[in-house]
Every structure is written in structure tokens, then in C-alpha cells.
Design a protein around this motif. Structure first.
Motif, PDB file in Angstrom:
ATOM      1  N   ASP A  48      50.837  19.742  30.786  1.00 51.81           N
ATOM      2  CA  ASP A  48      52.183  20.260  31.486  1.00 51.81           C
ATOM      3  C   ASP A  48      53.219  19.178  31.565  1.00 51.81           C
ATOM      4  N   HIS A  50      56.060  19.223  30.394  1.00 47.67           N
ATOM      5  CA  HIS A  50      57.427  20.059  30.536  1.00 47.67           C
ATOM      6  C   HIS A  50      57.707  20.185  31.787  1.00 47.67           C
ATOM      7  N   ASP A  51      56.774  19.852  32.760  1.00 43.65           N
ATOM      8  CA  ASP A  51      56.930  20.066  34.258  1.00 43.65           C
ATOM      9  C   ASP A  51      57.287  18.725  35.102  1.00 43.65           C
ATOM     10  N   ASP A  53      58.750  15.792  36.979  1.00 42.87           N
ATOM     11  CA  ASP A  53      60.125  16.234  38.022  1.00 42.87           C
ATOM     12  C   ASP A  53      61.190  14.988  37.675  1.00 42.87           C
ATOM     13  N   PHE A  75      61.338  20.180  26.518  1.00 42.28           N
ATOM     14  CA  PHE A  75      61.576  20.711  27.910  1.00 42.28           C
ATOM     15  C   PHE A  75      61.927  22.232  27.522  1.00 42.28           C
ATOM     16  N   ALA A  78      59.772  24.418  25.764  1.00 39.17           N
ATOM     17  CA  ALA A  78      58.782  25.185  26.448  1.00 39.17           C
ATOM     18  C   ALA A  78      59.375  25.946  27.673  1.00 39.17           C
ATOM     19  N   ARG A  80      61.550  25.484  30.063  1.00 42.42           N
ATOM     20  CA  ARG A  80      61.284  24.774  31.647  1.00 42.42           C
ATOM     21  C   ARG A  80      62.479  25.311  32.488  1.00 42.42           C
ATOM     22  N   GLU A  81      62.242  25.596  33.635  1.00 38.67           N
ATOM     23  CA  GLU A  81      63.421  26.245  34.623  1.00 38.67           C
ATOM     24  C   GLU A  81      63.673  25.020  35.770  1.00 38.67           C
ATOM     25  N   LYS A  82      62.523  24.418  36.094  1.00 35.57           N
ATOM     26  CA  LYS A  82      62.774  23.271  37.141  1.00 35.57           C
ATOM     27  C   LYS A  82      63.872  22.280  36.878  1.00 35.57           C
ATOM     28  N   PHE A  84      65.676  18.843  36.414  1.00 40.47           N
ATOM     29  CA  PHE A  84      64.801  17.332  36.264  1.00 40.47           C
ATOM     30  C   PHE A  84      65.950  16.486  36.610  1.00 40.47           C
ATOM     31  N   PHE A 113      68.046  24.500  32.483  1.00 40.72           N
ATOM     32  CA  PHE A 113      67.435  24.013  33.500  1.00 40.72           C
ATOM     33  C   PHE A 113      68.719  23.041  33.962  1.00 40.72           C
TER      34      PHE A 113
END
Ligand SMILES: [Zn+2]
Length: 250
Positions: A48, A50-51, A53, A75, A78, A80-82, A84, A113
Motif C-alpha cells: 500500500d 500509494h497510501d 502520508d 499515486f 493507483a 489515490r485520494e488522501k 499527501f 489528491f
């Protein structure tokens, strides 16, 4: 606090991934530096990835931040929405934006993101993604900074590249783990860099429990390990030359 050595190599060591360390604590993850080939190691080695922080860039040399176009592009791929968080010395936003735009001119406009920049001046103390982050200047290129990371009572000190100074000794005090650049064995040290013996002496002064030496010059790392190990017996701190993929818990 768990530290994964994704790379331990110096700038032009073709056989190694550039120095890059993933630090995990309290469910949060921050990557320390992301050079030419470190983004690839990160996406290959970290579940993970791509997750992740946050990212700390110690200075603006390619072997410490030119992996960012690959990392951000991965990211994006993948989904990603979170948000960075990217931390680094003054100018971090401009440097990263220029670099990513050169590689992929449309990427930042469609990335999907949030990317939040945290600019550090030497002496700043901030809280980013669950980590207490404090920094000091280190003698290398321009705005290079060393970092002290704190989380859940654990302390990590990381130099990036550079010759150690009194501010570094203060910042590193009583860290459980020190990750120190050490380019040469001893003797004349390349300007703006540290040596193994300088780093060991620094660790003793700063009362660092365990020292991991990274960014060794290729010949020192591959041909002089026996001499290096002899020098370790002089030290009160535990001194380790980590391998790529090695994991430390503190
Ligand atoms: Zn450098």
C-alpha cells in the motif's frame, strides 16, 4: 516506530537504491528522501505504498528528490485520494513543482489528491501526519537540513547528507536511532559530507543508542568493510551498516 531501509546508496552507486527510509508509527507513515530510483523501491517493497502520508526531502540534490515524479505519478495511477504532505527546506514547493512539471507537464493539474507543502527553516518545530518534526541546518548544499522525528515517545534523527555540527548534536540528543550519512571511512572528509569515524564520534556525543550509516562511498562499502568493523569496536553506541530492505524497530 518502525524504519524500513528502502535504499542505502550514495548518489552514483549504480548497484544501490539511493538512501530512502520509510518510517511508520501510530498508523502513520513518512518517507525520508526519494531520489532517482527510490520511488521504484518504495512502490516495489512497501505494501500500500500509494497510501503513505508524508515525505521529507532533506535537500535539493537529485539522489534525494528526483524520484518524486515517479512517486506522484504512481499515486495518481493507483487512484489515490488522501492528501499527501511534502516537507522540506525553503523552496520545497517550487522545486517539486518544477521537477514534476518537467517530467509530466499535465500531472499536477489532474492529480486528484491534495498535495500540501510544509516549508521548514532551520530550528522550526512542526507537527505533520502524527510526527513531531524539528530540523537544523547541516553543512552540505544550500538549504540542506537534518531532521528529528518524534512519535509515541520514540526519537529518530536523520541527517540526509552533510557534515555534522553542534546544532546537529543538540537536535540528535538521546535519539534511539540515528541514520547518518557517512561517505568515507576517516581521514580527509569530502567537503560537505561526513565520515564513518566522524559519525561514530557524533553518536557518542549525542548519546544516540543505535547508529545506521548510509550513503557510503562505493569502495568503502564494498572493499573496506573489515576495516570498518574494526573501528566499530571503539564505539559505545551500536553501529550498523544496514542493507537494503533491512527493518529496525525502536
Ligand atoms: Zn547531497
Amino acid at each position: 516506530m518502525k524504519c524500513v531501509f528502502l535504499g542505502i546508496g550514495s548518489a552514483f552507486d549504480a548497484g544501490q537504491t539511493n538512501v530512502s527510509i520509510l518510517v511508520e508509527c501510530g498508523g502513520n507513515r513518512i518517507l525520508l528522501d526519494c531520489g532517482f530510483n527510490a520511488g521504484h523501491a518504495c512502490m516495489n517493497m512497501v505494501p500500500d505504498a500509494h497510501d503513505i502520508d508524508a515525505l521529507w526531502i532533506s535537500h535539493f540534490h537529485g539522489d534525494h528528490f528526483f524520484g518524486l515524479p515517479f512517486l506522484l505519478g504512481s499515486f495518481f495511477n493507483a487512484g489515490r485520494e488522501k492528501t499527501f504532505h511534502i516537507c522540506g527546506p525553503e523552496g520545497i514547493e517550487d522545486k517539486v513543482t518544477q521537477t514534476v512539471n518537467l517530467a509530466y507537464p499535465s500531472l499536477l493539474g489532474k492529480i486528484g489528491f491534495g498535495v500540501v507543502f510544509h516549508e521548514f527553516k532551520p530550528g522550526d518545530v512542526k507537527f505533520v501526519s502524527g510526527f513531531g518534526v524539528s530540523t537544523c541546518a547541516i553543512d552540505h548544499s544550500g538549504s540542506a537540513q537534518a531532521i528529528r522525528l518524534e512519535c509515541a515517545g520514540k526519537v529518530l534523527f536523520y541527517t540526509g547528507d552533510g557534515a555534522l555540527n553542534d546544532d546537529c548534536t543538540q537536535l540528535a540528543k538521546n535519539a534511539q536511532l540515528g541514520i547518518l550519512e557517512a561517505y568515507s571511512l576517516d581521514g580527509p572528509v569530502k567537503k560537505g559530507h561526513s565520515s564513518i569515524m566522524a559519525s561514530v564520534n557524533f553518536a557518542i556525543s549525542a548519546r544516540i543508542d543505535t547508529v545506521c550509516l548510509v550513503h557510503l562511498e562505493n569502495f568503502v562499502r564494498t572493499c573496506r568493510v573489515k576495516n570498518v568493523l574494526k573501528q566499530f569496536s571503539l564505539s559505545d553506541s551500536t553501529v550498523i551498516i544496514p542493507e537494503q530492505g533491512q527493518v529496525f524497530e525502536i
